[in-house]
Design an enzyme around this catalytic site. Structure first.
Site, PDB file in Angstrom:
ATOM      1  CG  ASN B  28      35.536   6.334  42.467  1.00 31.59           C
ATOM      2  OD1 ASN B  28      34.989   7.364  42.126  1.00 31.59           O
ATOM      3  ND2 ASN B  28      35.676   6.005  43.730  1.00 31.59           N
ATOM      4  N   GLY B  32      25.776   4.397  38.413  1.00 37.36           N
ATOM      5  CA  GLY B  32      25.800   4.435  36.940  1.00 37.36           C
ATOM      6  C   GLY B  32      26.508   3.211  36.372  1.00 37.36           C
ATOM      7  CG  HIS B  33      30.676   2.562  37.056  1.00 37.95           C
ATOM      8  ND1 HIS B  33      30.917   3.533  37.990  1.00 37.95           N
ATOM      9  CD2 HIS B  33      31.498   2.821  36.009  1.00 37.95           C
ATOM     10  CE1 HIS B  33      31.864   4.351  37.538  1.00 37.95           C
ATOM     11  NE2 HIS B  33      32.235   3.946  36.334  1.00 37.95           N
ATOM     12  CE  LYS B 145      21.142   6.118  25.279  1.00 35.77           C
ATOM     13  NZ  LYS B 145      19.731   6.502  24.988  1.00 35.77           N
ATOM     14  CG  ASP B 147      31.750   9.102  29.911  1.00 34.52           C
ATOM     15  OD1 ASP B 147      32.264  10.180  30.224  1.00 34.52           O
ATOM     16  OD2 ASP B 147      31.538   8.190  30.728  1.00 34.52           O
ATOM     17  N   GLY B 173      22.859   7.501  34.839  1.00 31.65           N
ATOM     18  CA  GLY B 173      22.323   7.542  36.191  1.00 31.65           C
ATOM     19  C   GLY B 173      22.430   8.970  36.740  1.00 31.65           C
TER      20      GLY B 173
END
Lengths: 277, 277
Positions: B28, B32-33, B145, B147, B173
């Site tokens: 998903n 950010g990924h 960051k 998590d 992000g």
């Protein structure tokens, strides 16, 4: 043979080492260890041996301080055995914060057999072996069948955590009278040394009975325990288990292992025999 | 981009891969990924991404079944991001016996902050990341960051277990209104989405107060909790901690992180801001 004491240096060396076989030990090397080295030598371009007496796998009141340290003699034996690198870290190199924060936690088998008498032992073994594997990054590692439960725990760990390492089991070295070679044999008095082979003789008697078709596991275990106790041993356990899983063995199980641990004076001895019917 | 579903195939491919960067995800994928992927792309010859929704790190009643699975869209994004290999195992490949027997057990930090509300979560994270590291054998791995506690646990694990992997942290992000990008943002209704940036605004207010010299951590935390609660959030925690250790922060600590987790309707959101004074 190179002696390497730092993790950084070992990693730098590792990059150009080809196929690496690894033999982790606590030193005080005897012919049993050298059989592991010979097996490793046959299987890889490069053989790494480690010597590290791992505080994490000793319990309160166990023999961590007394455990024999014989570095010079060990080096000579490893040199003669064709070892390429000896990794010999001090405690600060492996446990820089003294305390190990992350542990590799084995399943319930860690609390059975020897684990019932040595709480935390197999957690300490699994954790230090994981650390050493991450440092040495071997393609394969050799472990003796003498420490059968340890071998089981390591194989299961490697499988369950997907470590890219082949675990090679090596047969137990024995004295002429059958006593399994062990660093702890050095603790025995002359009288105790003469008595010590009784442990193996009892395991061999159970093996013979199993091969002859006896399936009364409990009675076989009790006979051995009684014989040992009658000769001054304090028995931790004598158990017939499934060889592959170390789970409780049912009647008709084809691959068995008979495991025992017992104390003679202050010395705790362990041994085992595989039985395939 | 190759999609590899078996461990054996990935290991065979791995041998000729050069310097490998790894980005483990649960799929998903959002921007950010993709920032993790871009960072990985810059740092290595080869980029491996994994997609695996890891049951082990979800608790009872959490959103394992509902967690969004968007494989085709993810593939397109990774392809565009220049990923070399996508490792996409099914559950039987990673957990062939269903149950994971050996676990990597983190220290007490696993029971604090998010860990206090998600028992077993960080054990599950540490264990699956260990497995993925052992399978992919990367030279480095990128973690967001966002998590922050997870990043801390992974860095500490790699250090403490001597894993030969550099951990690269990547900034969070954010949407234009400050909301941290997260797969779980997709659970929010339109009203909740409009409310959601309040979490970041409260963290930013604490940051500004800390930078202005306010050292009453408890009062700052309480003000944020009260503001969130007054706007319909159920707050798990807002805490000011030491950035490096995640231990309780004392007055005068130079490197801090403000972490929060709170629920808006059924959705649990987390965020954090680092503060260096």
């Amino acid at each position: 043979m190179q002696v390497i004491r730092s993790i950084a240096e070992l990693r730098a060396w590792r990059r150009s080492a080809g196929r690496v076989a690894f033999v982790p030990t606590m030193g005080n090397l005897h012919a049993g260890h050298l059989a592991l080295v010979a097996e490793a030598r046959q299987r890889a371009d490069t053989v790494v041996v480690s010597i590290f007496v791992n505080r994490l796998q000793f319990g309160q009141g166990e023999d961590f301080d007394a455990y024999p340290r014989t570095f010079d003699a060990d080096c000579a034996k490893l040199e003669a055995g064709g070892v390429d690198v000896l990794f010999f870290p001090d405690e600060r190199e492996l446990y820089p914060r003294i305390k190990q924060d992350f542990n590799v936690e084995p399943p319930h088998i860690q609390n059975e057999l020897c684990g019932a008498f040595r709480p935390g032992h197999f957690r300490g073994v699994a954790t230090v072996v994981s650390k050493l594997f991450n440092i040495v990054q071997p393609d394969l590692a050799c472990f003796g069948k003498k420490d059968y439960q340890q071998l089981h725990v390591i194989r299961a760990m490697v499988d369950d955590l997907n470590m890219p390492i082949d675990i090679v089991p090596v047969d137990t070295g024995r004295a002429d009278d059958g006593l399994a070679l062990s660093s702890r044999n050095g603790y025995l008095s002359a009288d105790e040394r003469a008595e010590a082979p009784r442990l193996y003789r009892n395991l061999a008697a159970i093996r013979d009975a199993l091969l002859a078709g006896d399936s009364n596991y409990a009675a076989l275990e009790k006979t051995a325990c009684d014989d040992l106790a009658a000769h001054g041993w304090r028995v931790d356990y004598v158990e017939i288990r499934q060889a592959d899983s170390l789970e409780i063995a049912h009647v008709g199980e084809p691959r068995l292992v008979v495991l025992a641990a017992a104390r003679l004076g202050k010395t705790r001895l362990i041994d085992n025999i595989e039985v395939t019917r």
